[in-house]
Design a protein around this motif. Sequence first.
Motif, PDB file in Angstrom:
ATOM      1  N   GLU A  35     -99.831 -47.776 -17.297  1.00  0.00           N
ATOM      2  CA  GLU A  35    -101.172 -48.285 -16.961  1.00  0.00           C
ATOM      3  C   GLU A  35    -101.692 -49.289 -17.987  1.00  0.00           C
ATOM      4  O   GLU A  35    -102.571 -50.076 -17.681  1.00  0.00           O
ATOM      5  CB  GLU A  35    -102.162 -47.126 -16.799  1.00  0.00           C
ATOM      6  N   HIS A  61     -94.182 -31.862  -7.762  1.00  0.00           N
ATOM      7  CA  HIS A  61     -93.636 -31.050  -8.850  1.00  0.00           C
ATOM      8  C   HIS A  61     -94.598 -31.008 -10.034  1.00  0.00           C
ATOM      9  O   HIS A  61     -94.687 -30.018 -10.748  1.00  0.00           O
ATOM     10  CB  HIS A  61     -92.262 -31.592  -9.290  1.00  0.00           C
ATOM     11  N   ARG A  62     -95.293 -32.126 -10.236  1.00  0.00           N
ATOM     12  CA  ARG A  62     -96.315 -32.131 -11.294  1.00  0.00           C
ATOM     13  C   ARG A  62     -97.430 -31.144 -10.943  1.00  0.00           C
ATOM     14  O   ARG A  62     -97.943 -30.444 -11.808  1.00  0.00           O
ATOM     15  CB  ARG A  62     -96.867 -33.554 -11.484  1.00  0.00           C
ATOM     16  N   ASN A 101    -102.589 -37.041  -8.594  1.00  0.00           N
ATOM     17  CA  ASN A 101    -102.567 -38.368  -7.973  1.00  0.00           C
ATOM     18  C   ASN A 101    -101.327 -38.511  -7.096  1.00  0.00           C
ATOM     19  O   ASN A 101    -100.250 -38.810  -7.595  1.00  0.00           O
ATOM     20  CB  ASN A 101    -102.590 -39.462  -9.041  1.00  0.00           C
ATOM     21  N   ALA A 150     -99.239 -42.232  -7.184  1.00  0.00           N
ATOM     22  CA  ALA A 150     -98.553 -42.874  -8.305  1.00  0.00           C
ATOM     23  C   ALA A 150     -97.065 -42.550  -8.214  1.00  0.00           C
ATOM     24  O   ALA A 150     -96.680 -41.442  -7.847  1.00  0.00           O
ATOM     25  CB  ALA A 150     -99.118 -42.383  -9.632  1.00  0.00           C
ATOM     26  N   GLU A 151     -96.259 -43.516  -8.557  1.00  0.00           N
ATOM     27  CA  GLU A 151     -94.811 -43.307  -8.534  1.00  0.00           C
ATOM     28  C   GLU A 151     -94.381 -42.462  -9.737  1.00  0.00           C
ATOM     29  O   GLU A 151     -95.063 -42.458 -10.750  1.00  0.00           O
ATOM     30  CB  GLU A 151     -94.104 -44.660  -8.587  1.00  0.00           C
ATOM     31  N   PRO A 152     -93.263 -41.795  -9.668  1.00  0.00           N
ATOM     32  CA  PRO A 152     -92.429 -41.587  -8.474  1.00  0.00           C
ATOM     33  C   PRO A 152     -93.073 -40.574  -7.512  1.00  0.00           C
ATOM     34  O   PRO A 152     -93.434 -39.486  -7.938  1.00  0.00           O
ATOM     35  CB  PRO A 152     -91.117 -41.035  -9.050  1.00  0.00           C
ATOM     36  N   GLY A 196    -100.979 -39.872 -14.035  1.00  0.00           N
ATOM     37  CA  GLY A 196    -101.355 -40.504 -12.765  1.00  0.00           C
ATOM     38  C   GLY A 196    -101.531 -42.007 -12.856  1.00  0.00           C
ATOM     39  O   GLY A 196    -101.902 -42.653 -11.881  1.00  0.00           O
ATOM     40  N   PRO A 236    -105.281 -48.708 -11.710  1.00  0.00           N
ATOM     41  CA  PRO A 236    -103.955 -48.090 -11.635  1.00  0.00           C
ATOM     42  C   PRO A 236    -104.011 -46.755 -10.911  1.00  0.00           C
ATOM     43  O   PRO A 236    -104.962 -45.994 -11.087  1.00  0.00           O
ATOM     44  CB  PRO A 236    -103.559 -47.873 -13.103  1.00  0.00           C
ATOM     45  N   GLY A 237    -103.002 -46.511 -10.100  1.00  0.00           N
ATOM     46  CA  GLY A 237    -102.913 -45.215  -9.439  1.00  0.00           C
ATOM     47  C   GLY A 237    -103.737 -45.094  -8.171  1.00  0.00           C
ATOM     48  O   GLY A 237    -103.768 -44.041  -7.547  1.00  0.00           O
ATOM     49  N   GLU A 255     -92.030 -38.658  -5.167  1.00  0.00           N
ATOM     50  CA  GLU A 255     -91.379 -37.355  -4.953  1.00  0.00           C
ATOM     51  C   GLU A 255     -91.637 -36.399  -6.125  1.00  0.00           C
ATOM     52  O   GLU A 255     -91.476 -35.208  -6.017  1.00  0.00           O
ATOM     53  CB  GLU A 255     -89.876 -37.527  -4.671  1.00  0.00           C
ATOM     54  N   TRP A 256     -92.075 -36.983  -7.248  1.00  0.00           N
ATOM     55  CA  TRP A 256     -92.362 -36.173  -8.432  1.00  0.00           C
ATOM     56  C   TRP A 256     -93.719 -35.491  -8.342  1.00  0.00           C
ATOM     57  O   TRP A 256     -93.943 -34.434  -8.928  1.00  0.00           O
ATOM     58  CB  TRP A 256     -92.328 -37.072  -9.671  1.00  0.00           C
ATOM     59  N   ARG A 257     -94.629 -36.093  -7.608  1.00  0.00           N
ATOM     60  CA  ARG A 257     -96.044 -35.693  -7.693  1.00  0.00           C
ATOM     61  C   ARG A 257     -96.286 -34.232  -7.345  1.00  0.00           C
ATOM     62  O   ARG A 257     -97.120 -33.569  -7.961  1.00  0.00           O
ATOM     63  CB  ARG A 257     -96.893 -36.628  -6.834  1.00  0.00           C
ATOM     64  N   SER A 313    -105.770 -36.227 -18.877  1.00  0.00           N
ATOM     65  CA  SER A 313    -105.150 -36.971 -19.982  1.00  0.00           C
ATOM     66  C   SER A 313    -106.156 -37.964 -20.554  1.00  0.00           C
ATOM     67  O   SER A 313    -106.315 -38.085 -21.758  1.00  0.00           O
ATOM     68  CB  SER A 313    -103.932 -37.768 -19.507  1.00  0.00           C
ATOM     69  N   GLY A 314    -106.813 -38.716 -19.682  1.00  0.00           N
ATOM     70  CA  GLY A 314    -107.759 -39.757 -20.106  1.00  0.00           C
ATOM     71  C   GLY A 314    -107.120 -41.132 -20.061  1.00  0.00           C
ATOM     72  O   GLY A 314    -105.950 -41.286 -20.405  1.00  0.00           O
ATOM     73  N   ASP A 315    -107.906 -42.113 -19.646  1.00  0.00           N
ATOM     74  CA  ASP A 315    -107.421 -43.498 -19.657  1.00  0.00           C
ATOM     75  C   ASP A 315    -107.109 -43.905 -21.082  1.00  0.00           C
ATOM     76  O   ASP A 315    -107.767 -43.472 -22.020  1.00  0.00           O
ATOM     77  CB  ASP A 315    -108.505 -44.451 -19.107  1.00  0.00           C
TER      78      ASP A 315
END
Lengths: 307, 224
Positions: B170, A174-175, A163, A166-168, B162, A237-238, A170-172, A108-110
Amino acid sequence: MKSGSNLEKVLEAGHFAFTGELGPPRGTNAEEVREKAQHLKGNVDMVNITDNQTAVVRMSSWAACLILIQEGLEPNFQMVCRDRNRLAMQADILGAYTHGVRNMLCLSGDHCMFGDHPDAMGVFDIDSIQLVNMVKTMRDEGKFQSGGDIEDPPKIFIGAAANPFAEPYEWRVHRLAKKINAGVDFIQTQCIYNMDRFRKWVKQANDMGLTEKVYILAGVTPMKNVGMARYMQKKVPGIEVPEKVIDRLKGVGKKKVADEGIKIACEQIEEFKEMKGVHGVHMMAIEWEHMVPEIAERAKVLPRPKV
Amino acid sequence: MIVVKRKPFEEIKTMLKDYKKVLTLGCGTCVAVCLAGGEKEVGILNAELSMARKIDGNPIDLGATTLERQCDMEFLDELENVVDEYEALLSMACGAGIQFLAERYPNKPVLPAVDTTFIGANRDVGWYEEKCRSCGSCVLGWTGGICPVTMCAKGLYNGPCGGTDNGKCEIHQDQPCAWFMIYERLAAQGRLDLIMEFQPITAWQNQKPRTLVQPGYEKQKEAG
């Protein structure tokens, strides 16, 4: 073989992969890239070339990839969705492939506001998972997003990030599944410090059968000093840095902190070698490229396989 | 509603520096509700401008009218007999209203006194939040009624990315992560399956000026 890249061959042959990272310069000094590359040569299977990382303008990722190819290393062309629309992305993919690039990492990119041009318009015409799918469509169907045919489609080994911290939470996983459905071949994770969380994520991925469909490279960044650990803990972050990691770094003499950081990284790598569902390590030695030979040596990942 | 913000006073004053007789035009709809361009705000702006120009030794004659809507030719017609008395028109309507005003009176300089900011909702009197980017293909049905195009700083269709940090985006600790909220709401409703599927690349609808003709208008025209 999807792409015939060195990384793909290493992973297909069942070896434990070890990849590196290099940030292009904020200028036109190719020598800086060559110098950093020399530390990585022979010690890693492939080198990620970051794309305007932290939203700061640098030499373009594909251009630095070409320097790496000239130096005899295999690059991983990172591409963020922040700076290009679908036309520019597809054009750069064709161009980079033409010059020998065989791996890509779709991100995605910062956000622009982190960088040196906070007032710029973030493009985000497509997102990172859509980018994965776009590269796959170009490769496997020989089609542009428009539906038009590509002459001699680019054969790219497609990577993406994950990642687990990172929240949530439980989602990670699935991503991750979504990225697999979109067509990703390999994953490089965010820097891992919380091993408990990472073990849980990999177990979930194993239970869902995901690690049989994608190669997972665990992200490792050795801590150089306590200040860096605190910065990563508080500001990035993350990234999750457990207090016990910082305590361990603090517990050794000041001169030995960097050594302890490498020691922690090596212990992690030993565990990853044995961990079901992990197929390699992505070593992000940020502005510490010259230490990679020593780290690789101590992590017992040398010599790198010739495939 | 369309939310606008008054331009900095100095910017408005500079735009008007060459004019001595100006009609300030409020709009009675969105911009009045968001306390930036209604009858009351027209009065305040005119008072400030008059005083500042008097102090500068360059007095200005300001008229004031607030139309029911500036985005409607019918209401703009009401100005027909007064427009010629003024050198310029200063509009406090949104960008749509300002452009319609300029189109209706093409010989007059039309100047904006506000910056059109977003399509938003009232959190409280005087507190507005952006909610819609009018992308032209609404996704709210599968995103738990939270718009990722507007509320996610990266406009992602397959989030969260992320960068989620304890439920925040973020970019800032004050900015909730839209996709975190979408996840939580759909999880609570037992509808997470909606975001498990890969969302393909969007066909953007807002890349050129759009015109919309409702079916009812067509029928009416056909009937003569």
